[in-house]
Design a protein around this motif. Sequence first.
Motif, PDB file in Angstrom:
ATOM      1  N   GLY A   1       5.991  16.606 -12.889  1.00  0.00           N
ATOM      2  CA  GLY A   1       6.164  17.367 -11.766  1.00  0.00           C
ATOM      3  C   GLY A   1       5.419  16.674 -10.708  1.00  0.00           C
ATOM      4  O   GLY A   1       5.586  16.885  -9.474  1.00  0.00           O
ATOM      5  N   ALA A   2       4.439  15.932 -10.756  1.00  0.00           N
ATOM      6  CA  ALA A   2       3.429  15.396 -10.247  1.00  0.00           C
ATOM      7  C   ALA A   2       3.837  13.817  -9.612  1.00  0.00           C
ATOM      8  O   ALA A   2       4.740  13.524 -10.361  1.00  0.00           O
ATOM      9  N   GLN A   3       3.392  13.696  -8.533  1.00  0.00           N
ATOM     10  CA  GLN A   3       3.933  12.410  -8.007  1.00  0.00           C
ATOM     11  C   GLN A   3       2.888  11.266  -8.388  1.00  0.00           C
ATOM     12  O   GLN A   3       1.689  11.560  -8.808  1.00  0.00           O
ATOM     13  N   PRO A   4       3.305   9.915  -8.492  1.00  0.00           N
ATOM     14  CA  PRO A   4       2.218   8.914  -8.848  1.00  0.00           C
ATOM     15  C   PRO A   4       1.166   8.821  -8.114  1.00  0.00           C
ATOM     16  O   PRO A   4       1.282   9.024  -6.700  1.00  0.00           O
ATOM     17  N   GLY A   5       0.107   8.757  -8.471  1.00  0.00           N
ATOM     18  CA  GLY A   5      -1.345   8.685  -7.667  1.00  0.00           C
ATOM     19  C   GLY A   5      -1.982   9.935  -7.598  1.00  0.00           C
ATOM     20  O   GLY A   5      -2.975  10.245  -7.108  1.00  0.00           O
ATOM     21  N   GLU A   6      -1.355  10.871  -7.892  1.00  0.00           N
ATOM     22  CA  GLU A   6      -1.728  12.316  -7.713  1.00  0.00           C
ATOM     23  C   GLU A   6      -2.544  12.808  -8.889  1.00  0.00           C
ATOM     24  O   GLU A   6      -2.443  12.450 -10.206  1.00  0.00           O
ATOM     25  N   ILE A   7      -3.708  13.504  -8.875  1.00  0.00           N
ATOM     26  CA  ILE A   7      -4.597  13.867  -9.650  1.00  0.00           C
ATOM     27  C   ILE A   7      -4.535  15.492 -10.068  1.00  0.00           C
ATOM     28  O   ILE A   7      -4.419  16.397  -9.125  1.00  0.00           O
ATOM     29  N   ILE A   8      -4.272  15.743 -11.282  1.00  0.00           N
ATOM     30  CA  ILE A   8      -3.767  17.107 -11.679  1.00  0.00           C
ATOM     31  C   ILE A   8      -5.087  17.614 -12.436  1.00  0.00           C
ATOM     32  O   ILE A   8      -5.423  17.124 -13.466  1.00  0.00           O
ATOM     33  N   GLY A   9      -5.361  18.938 -12.220  1.00  0.00           N
ATOM     34  CA  GLY A   9      -6.349  19.558 -13.241  1.00  0.00           C
ATOM     35  C   GLY A   9      -7.664  20.074 -12.517  1.00  0.00           C
ATOM     36  O   GLY A   9      -7.685  20.005 -11.455  1.00  0.00           O
ATOM     37  N   PRO A  10      -8.271  20.694 -13.489  1.00  0.00           N
ATOM     38  CA  PRO A  10      -8.470  20.894 -15.018  1.00  0.00           C
ATOM     39  C   PRO A  10      -7.338  21.656 -15.337  1.00  0.00           C
ATOM     40  O   PRO A  10      -6.994  22.811 -14.812  1.00  0.00           O
ATOM     41  N   LEU A  11      -6.581  21.085 -16.402  1.00  0.00           N
ATOM     42  CA  LEU A  11      -5.611  22.000 -17.037  1.00  0.00           C
ATOM     43  C   LEU A  11      -6.159  22.663 -18.271  1.00  0.00           C
ATOM     44  O   LEU A  11      -6.995  21.980 -19.050  1.00  0.00           O
ATOM     45  N   VAL A  12      -6.004  23.930 -18.490  1.00  0.00           N
ATOM     46  CA  VAL A  12      -6.761  24.585 -19.667  1.00  0.00           C
ATOM     47  C   VAL A  12      -5.769  24.759 -20.855  1.00  0.00           C
ATOM     48  O   VAL A  12      -4.749  25.351 -20.523  1.00  0.00           O
ATOM     49  N   ASP A  13      -6.181  24.601 -21.940  1.00  0.00           N
ATOM     50  CA  ASP A  13      -5.630  25.313 -23.102  1.00  0.00           C
ATOM     51  C   ASP A  13      -6.507  25.590 -24.274  1.00  0.00           C
ATOM     52  O   ASP A  13      -7.691  25.889 -23.945  1.00  0.00           O
ATOM     53  N   SER A  14      -6.257  25.804 -25.216  1.00  0.00           N
ATOM     54  CA  SER A  14      -7.147  26.328 -26.073  1.00  0.00           C
ATOM     55  C   SER A  14      -8.231  25.442 -26.869  1.00  0.00           C
ATOM     56  O   SER A  14      -9.149  25.943 -27.288  1.00  0.00           O
ATOM     57  N   THR A  15      -7.804  24.238 -26.353  1.00  0.00           N
ATOM     58  CA  THR A  15      -9.020  23.034 -26.788  1.00  0.00           C
ATOM     59  C   THR A  15      -9.737  22.591 -25.988  1.00  0.00           C
ATOM     60  O   THR A  15     -11.014  22.109 -26.297  1.00  0.00           O
ATOM     61  N   GLY A  16      -9.473  22.864 -24.681  1.00  0.00           N
ATOM     62  CA  GLY A  16     -10.372  22.321 -23.485  1.00  0.00           C
ATOM     63  C   GLY A  16      -9.646  22.301 -22.323  1.00  0.00           C
ATOM     64  O   GLY A  16      -8.834  22.990 -22.014  1.00  0.00           O
ATOM     65  N   PHE A  17     -10.342  21.199 -21.639  1.00  0.00           N
ATOM     66  CA  PHE A  17      -9.859  21.075 -20.172  1.00  0.00           C
ATOM     67  C   PHE A  17      -9.548  19.561 -19.847  1.00  0.00           C
ATOM     68  O   PHE A  17     -10.428  18.682 -20.216  1.00  0.00           O
ATOM     69  N   THR A  18      -8.254  19.436 -19.114  1.00  0.00           N
ATOM     70  CA  THR A  18      -7.808  18.195 -19.124  1.00  0.00           C
ATOM     71  C   THR A  18      -7.474  17.993 -17.651  1.00  0.00           C
ATOM     72  O   THR A  18      -6.974  18.440 -16.780  1.00  0.00           O
ATOM     73  N   ILE A  19      -7.901  16.418 -17.330  1.00  0.00           N
ATOM     74  CA  ILE A  19      -7.844  16.082 -15.800  1.00  0.00           C
ATOM     75  C   ILE A  19      -6.836  15.063 -16.037  1.00  0.00           C
ATOM     76  O   ILE A  19      -7.075  13.989 -17.017  1.00  0.00           O
ATOM     77  N   VAL A  20      -5.911  14.745 -15.259  1.00  0.00           N
ATOM     78  CA  VAL A  20      -5.016  13.612 -15.383  1.00  0.00           C
ATOM     79  C   VAL A  20      -4.478  12.952 -13.922  1.00  0.00           C
ATOM     80  O   VAL A  20      -4.308  13.608 -12.997  1.00  0.00           O
ATOM     81  N   LEU A  21      -4.470  11.689 -14.006  1.00  0.00           N
ATOM     82  CA  LEU A  21      -4.001  10.767 -12.961  1.00  0.00           C
ATOM     83  C   LEU A  21      -2.739  10.319 -13.426  1.00  0.00           C
ATOM     84  O   LEU A  21      -2.507   9.470 -14.267  1.00  0.00           O
ATOM     85  N   VAL A  22      -1.715  10.662 -12.562  1.00  0.00           N
ATOM     86  CA  VAL A  22      -0.265  10.019 -13.061  1.00  0.00           C
ATOM     87  C   VAL A  22      -0.123   8.796 -12.347  1.00  0.00           C
ATOM     88  O   VAL A  22      -0.644   8.524 -11.120  1.00  0.00           O
ATOM     89  N   GLU A  23       0.262   7.662 -13.058  1.00  0.00           N
ATOM     90  CA  GLU A  23       0.384   6.421 -12.642  1.00  0.00           C
ATOM     91  C   GLU A  23       1.895   5.956 -12.455  1.00  0.00           C
ATOM     92  O   GLU A  23       2.226   5.492 -11.227  1.00  0.00           O
ATOM     93  N   LYS A  24       2.756   6.339 -13.189  1.00  0.00           N
ATOM     94  CA  LYS A  24       3.930   5.749 -13.251  1.00  0.00           C
ATOM     95  C   LYS A  24       4.855   6.929 -14.032  1.00  0.00           C
ATOM     96  O   LYS A  24       4.456   7.119 -15.209  1.00  0.00           O
ATOM     97  N   LYS A  25       6.059   7.050 -13.465  1.00  0.00           N
ATOM     98  CA  LYS A  25       7.182   7.862 -14.290  1.00  0.00           C
ATOM     99  C   LYS A  25       8.576   6.746 -14.584  1.00  0.00           C
ATOM    100  O   LYS A  25       8.744   6.412 -13.436  1.00  0.00           O
ATOM    101  N   GLU A  26       8.994   7.173 -15.601  1.00  0.00           N
ATOM    102  CA  GLU A  26      10.196   6.340 -16.097  1.00  0.00           C
ATOM    103  C   GLU A  26      11.015   7.526 -16.482  1.00  0.00           C
ATOM    104  O   GLU A  26      11.055   7.857 -17.658  1.00  0.00           O
ATOM    105  N   LEU A  27      11.952   7.796 -15.446  1.00  0.00           N
ATOM    106  CA  LEU A  27      12.797   9.272 -15.800  1.00  0.00           C
ATOM    107  C   LEU A  27      14.272   8.524 -16.377  1.00  0.00           C
ATOM    108  O   LEU A  27      14.675   7.467 -15.870  1.00  0.00           O
ATOM    109  N   ALA A  28      14.564   9.170 -17.429  1.00  0.00           N
ATOM    110  CA  ALA A  28      15.974   8.937 -18.031  1.00  0.00           C
ATOM    111  C   ALA A  28      17.060   9.001 -16.947  1.00  0.00           C
ATOM    112  O   ALA A  28      17.098   9.876 -15.993  1.00  0.00           O
ATOM    113  N   PRO A  29      18.049   8.250 -17.053  1.00  0.00           N
ATOM    114  CA  PRO A  29      19.046   8.248 -15.895  1.00  0.00           C
ATOM    115  C   PRO A  29      19.995   9.350 -16.374  1.00  0.00           C
ATOM    116  O   PRO A  29      19.989   9.721 -17.268  1.00  0.00           O
ATOM    117  N   PRO A  30      20.791   9.703 -15.262  1.00  0.00           N
ATOM    118  CA  PRO A  30      21.696  10.781 -15.715  1.00  0.00           C
ATOM    119  C   PRO A  30      23.175  10.363 -16.222  1.00  0.00           C
ATOM    120  O   PRO A  30      23.283   9.183 -16.213  1.00  0.00           O
TER     121      PRO A  30
END
Length: 248
Positions: free
Chosen positions: A179-208
């Motif tokens: 759901g993020a755009q390329p260049g966007e930084i997300i996080g920290p995302l929390v789950d049972s194991t820890g905390f994640t920070i993500v930098l989205v670089e590029k998305k390749e979406l399947a065609p309809p």
Amino acid sequence: MERELLRNEFEGMGGVIRDSLIDQEVNRTILTTFNGDRSAFLKNLSLSGMTIRAFREMTKKQLQVQIMRASKYDQEIPPTPEEIQQEYESTKEQYRDLTKDKIKFKKIFIPMLGDDSASTPEVQLNLAELIAKEIKSKNATFEEMAKRYSKDLYAEKGGDWPVTERSTLSPESAAIIFGAQPGEIIGPLVDSTGFTIVLVEKKELAPPPPLSAIKEQIDIMARNKRSNERYKKWVERLRKKAIVKIYI
């Protein structure tokens, strides 16, 4: 108000609901809601303060409304090629095979508990939040923070993960990251194991899928849309000619 308009129109046209049709609908309710137990049905009516006569009258009114609504749906008339194409263009993204989506990102993972025994989840979360803040404010690069703090397989590569398929991610993570755009930084995302920070670089979406592959579904949606629009216009005409009395 809409229901009353439909009922008035039904009665104004001289429509009649046969007792046998009301019987069928009452029996259907007993079968589907009370597993065929008429005693349980009657007991429920009694507890709600409703008589069988009142329930039958309510059922009659519901049938009147259903019949009038159904009379304005022209499902037998096929949509035009233009309507089909328009519906396809507006909805085709809904039919994409999301499992084939791919994404390229960088990742920093901070475990729930650090190497130091004093590193509690709260301490680790504070660290993850500080890292994200430093990156977003451009006081440090994502690569620098990943090499210094991240605890996963790609930390030494600056958190540079290979192209990843959506299907390999958890549904919750996939929804956020894709759901993020390329260049966007997300996080920290929390789950049972820890905390994640993500930098989205590029998305390749399947065609309809092509129209030919989903033409049947598109046909149904086009019919429903046209019928809904036709029904709304009809109800609006009923509203305009109706006489509404308001008692205070």
